[in-house]
Design an enzyme around this catalytic site. Sequence first.
Site, PDB file in Angstrom:
ATOM      1  N   ARG A   1     -17.156  -2.976  18.544  1.00  0.00           N
ATOM      2  CA  ARG A   1     -17.025  -4.217  18.274  1.00  0.00           C
ATOM      3  C   ARG A   1     -15.095  -4.019  19.081  1.00  0.00           C
ATOM      4  NH1 ARG A   1     -16.561  -3.862  12.808  1.00  0.00           N
ATOM      5  NH2 ARG A   1     -19.432  -4.868  12.868  1.00  0.00           N
TER       6      ARG A   1
ATOM      7  N   CYS B   1       0.895  -1.382  -0.167  1.00  0.00           N
ATOM      8  CA  CYS B   1      -0.033   0.030   0.362  1.00  0.00           C
ATOM      9  C   CYS B   1       1.013   1.260  -0.202  1.00  0.00           C
ATOM     10  CB  CYS B   1      -0.697   0.148   1.355  1.00  0.00           C
ATOM     11  SG  CYS B   1      -1.895   1.170   1.637  1.00  0.00           S
TER      12      CYS B   1
ATOM     13  N   CYS C   1     -16.269  -9.669   6.449  1.00  0.00           N
ATOM     14  CA  CYS C   1     -15.580  -8.222   6.178  1.00  0.00           C
ATOM     15  C   CYS C   1     -14.477  -8.249   5.450  1.00  0.00           C
ATOM     16  CB  CYS C   1     -15.263  -7.522   7.706  1.00  0.00           C
ATOM     17  SG  CYS C   1     -16.310  -7.010   8.390  1.00  0.00           S
TER      18      CYS C   1
ATOM     19  N   CYS D   1       0.847   4.953   6.929  1.00  0.00           N
ATOM     20  CA  CYS D   1      -0.111   4.436   7.897  1.00  0.00           C
ATOM     21  C   CYS D   1       0.830   3.721   9.310  1.00  0.00           C
ATOM     22  CB  CYS D   1      -0.875   3.677   8.249  1.00  0.00           C
ATOM     23  SG  CYS D   1      -2.629   4.309   6.563  1.00  0.00           S
TER      24      CYS D   1
ATOM     25  N   CYS E   1     -18.975   1.429   9.493  1.00  0.00           N
ATOM     26  CA  CYS E   1     -17.755   0.677  10.139  1.00  0.00           C
ATOM     27  C   CYS E   1     -16.791   2.023  10.708  1.00  0.00           C
ATOM     28  CB  CYS E   1     -18.498  -0.427   9.463  1.00  0.00           C
ATOM     29  SG  CYS E   1     -16.690  -1.465  11.096  1.00  0.00           S
TER      30      CYS E   1
ATOM     31  N   CYS F   1       0.689   0.268  10.507  1.00  0.00           N
ATOM     32  CA  CYS F   1       0.004  -0.974   8.697  1.00  0.00           C
ATOM     33  C   CYS F   1       1.140  -1.376   8.459  1.00  0.00           C
ATOM     34  CB  CYS F   1      -0.558  -0.060   8.285  1.00  0.00           C
ATOM     35  SG  CYS F   1      -0.972  -1.358   7.479  1.00  0.00           S
TER      36      CYS F   1
ATOM     37  N   CYS G   1     -19.577  -5.847   4.310  1.00  0.00           N
ATOM     38  CA  CYS G   1     -18.472  -5.569   4.631  1.00  0.00           C
ATOM     39  C   CYS G   1     -16.966  -5.224   3.695  1.00  0.00           C
ATOM     40  CB  CYS G   1     -18.160  -4.879   6.468  1.00  0.00           C
ATOM     41  SG  CYS G   1     -17.566  -3.848   6.227  1.00  0.00           S
TER      42      CYS G   1
HETATM   43  N1  SAM Z   1      -6.673   0.603   3.497  1.00  0.00           N
HETATM   44  C1  SAM Z   1      -7.926   0.832   3.359  1.00  0.00           C
HETATM   45  C2  SAM Z   1      -7.704   1.874   4.538  1.00  0.00           C
HETATM   46  O1  SAM Z   1      -6.462   2.159   5.767  1.00  0.00           O
HETATM   47  O2  SAM Z   1      -8.754   2.484   4.931  1.00  0.00           O
HETATM   48  C3  SAM Z   1      -8.421  -0.990   4.592  1.00  0.00           C
HETATM   49  C4  SAM Z   1      -7.389  -1.279   5.486  1.00  0.00           C
HETATM   50  S1  SAM Z   1      -6.689  -0.633   6.702  1.00  0.00           S
HETATM   51  C5  SAM Z   1      -5.521  -1.948   7.465  1.00  0.00           C
HETATM   52  C6  SAM Z   1      -8.452  -0.776   8.045  1.00  0.00           C
HETATM   53  C7  SAM Z   1      -7.396  -0.849   9.161  1.00  0.00           C
HETATM   54  O3  SAM Z   1      -7.586  -1.791   9.974  1.00  0.00           O
HETATM   55  C8  SAM Z   1      -6.708   0.220   9.575  1.00  0.00           C
HETATM   56  O4  SAM Z   1      -7.498   1.812   9.762  1.00  0.00           O
HETATM   57  C9  SAM Z   1      -6.580   0.072  10.950  1.00  0.00           C
HETATM   58  O5  SAM Z   1      -7.827   0.851  11.739  1.00  0.00           O
HETATM   59  C10 SAM Z   1      -6.535  -1.093  11.274  1.00  0.00           C
HETATM   60  N2  SAM Z   1      -5.279  -1.829  11.099  1.00  0.00           N
HETATM   61  C11 SAM Z   1      -4.229  -2.012  11.068  1.00  0.00           C
HETATM   62  N3  SAM Z   1      -3.831  -2.235  10.994  1.00  0.00           N
HETATM   63  C12 SAM Z   1      -3.323  -2.243  12.498  1.00  0.00           C
HETATM   64  C13 SAM Z   1      -2.452  -3.172  13.233  1.00  0.00           C
HETATM   65  N4  SAM Z   1      -1.129  -3.069  13.336  1.00  0.00           N
HETATM   66  N5  SAM Z   1      -3.282  -2.699  14.639  1.00  0.00           N
HETATM   67  C14 SAM Z   1      -4.530  -2.550  14.941  1.00  0.00           C
HETATM   68  N6  SAM Z   1      -5.386  -2.931  13.993  1.00  0.00           N
HETATM   69  C15 SAM Z   1      -4.621  -1.717  12.459  1.00  0.00           C
HETATM   70 FE1  SF4 Z   2      -2.278   1.422   3.881  1.00  0.00          FE
HETATM   71 FE2  SF4 Z   2      -2.693  -0.167   5.956  1.00  0.00          FE
HETATM   72 FE3  SF4 Z   2      -2.978   2.963   5.846  1.00  0.00          FE
HETATM   73 FE4  SF4 Z   2      -4.987   1.131   5.168  1.00  0.00          FE
HETATM   74  S1  SF4 Z   2      -4.069   1.235   6.742  1.00  0.00           S
HETATM   75  S2  SF4 Z   2      -4.049   2.939   3.750  1.00  0.00           S
HETATM   76  S3  SF4 Z   2      -4.117  -0.749   4.309  1.00  0.00           S
HETATM   77  S4  SF4 Z   2      -0.916   0.915   5.229  1.00  0.00           S
END
Ligand code: SAM
Ligand code: SF4
Length: 322
Positions: free
Chosen positions: A261, A54, A97, A58, A189, A61, A129
Amino acid sequence: MLNIRHDWTVAEARALHDLPLLELVWRAQGAHREAFGEHKVQLCSLLSIKTGGCPEDCGYCPQSARHGSGPVEPLMAVSEVLAAAAEARGAGATRFCMGAAWRAPKDGRQFDAVLEMVRGVRGLGMEACVTLGMLTDDQARRLKDAGLSAYNHNLDTSEEHYGEIISTRTYDDRLRTLAAVRNAGIGVCCGGILGMGESIDDRCALLVTLANLPTHPESVPINALVPVEGTPLADRPKLDTVDMVRAIAVARLLMPRAMVRLSAGRLSMNEEAQLLCMMAGANSIFYGDRLLTTGNPDVAADQAMLARAGLTALDPFASPSV
Ligand code: SAM
Ligand code: SF4
Ligand code: DTB
């Protein structure tokens, strides 16, 4: 009378948050009973339909290409996704989801495949979802037409703390996508992650932002950070589970009708702590041995936990979100 408000202040949320724990949990349980009556637990299974690579940054992530910390897999075939959904349904999940590691979906073959997945999941009699990143109004409308029950798009933290975690898109970008989802008539959500170095006021501010949206999200995922090696937040100290309980209770009090949740992070909580989260108003969990790229308690362990507590799973479509 249920206290449905859209004018919460951070100070009010903070005053609730800081109540003696048992007083807070007792009040939240009261709000929960008033809104839902019997306490049932929604079982949602999660599948990463497109993993890693991606472009966003973030900090939490493992799927960000900038951290190079996880697997990279292209969009799964529709048939494979529907097989996983059918398996989840067989195990008792009522909501499926699907997550894609995109900044935003591109129109074309891949978006069309996601629409097909949504139709297929609905065809199985489950709530569907997806979480695909930022959406346009037109994409939201097409997802609605395909039967999407809810769209997950987290604000993650307070507006003030957000810049510490993500630089490649703004809080306003996120709010715009939430508005597109709401305007299309899809359930919202939206929640966040605790344990990313935010203050208690940041947590309260996130919950206040959600509660002060024109309509409360139908579903509020509260994640505990899952620290993943290679990500900038890998070394954060573990969240105190009492903090998780407090945040859940405040979410329940601010948004009495939402499905709250207990999301990522359950592997690092014992069952008593998870049950205390439910006492505080959590009525939904991710169910199945994987989240997106990290682990989750297995189905047998969750079934045993629910049975031990005398909790039953929610029937499909019994939630107010659809
Ligand atoms: N890329 C899309 C986005 O960011 O909207 C969808 C997938 S993203 C992985 C979905 C959510 O997963 C993120 O907004 C975050 O809140 C959660 N998430 C990702 N990595 C995480 C982690 N290491 N611990 C807890 N929550 C996590
Ligand atoms: Fe990309 Fe992870 Fe951020 Fe979602 S949370 S936008 S998958 S870097
Ligand atoms: C949400 O709030 N939590 C889920 C879901 N929405 C998409 C994701 C949790 C991801 C945890 C880290 C991982 O497994 O990669």
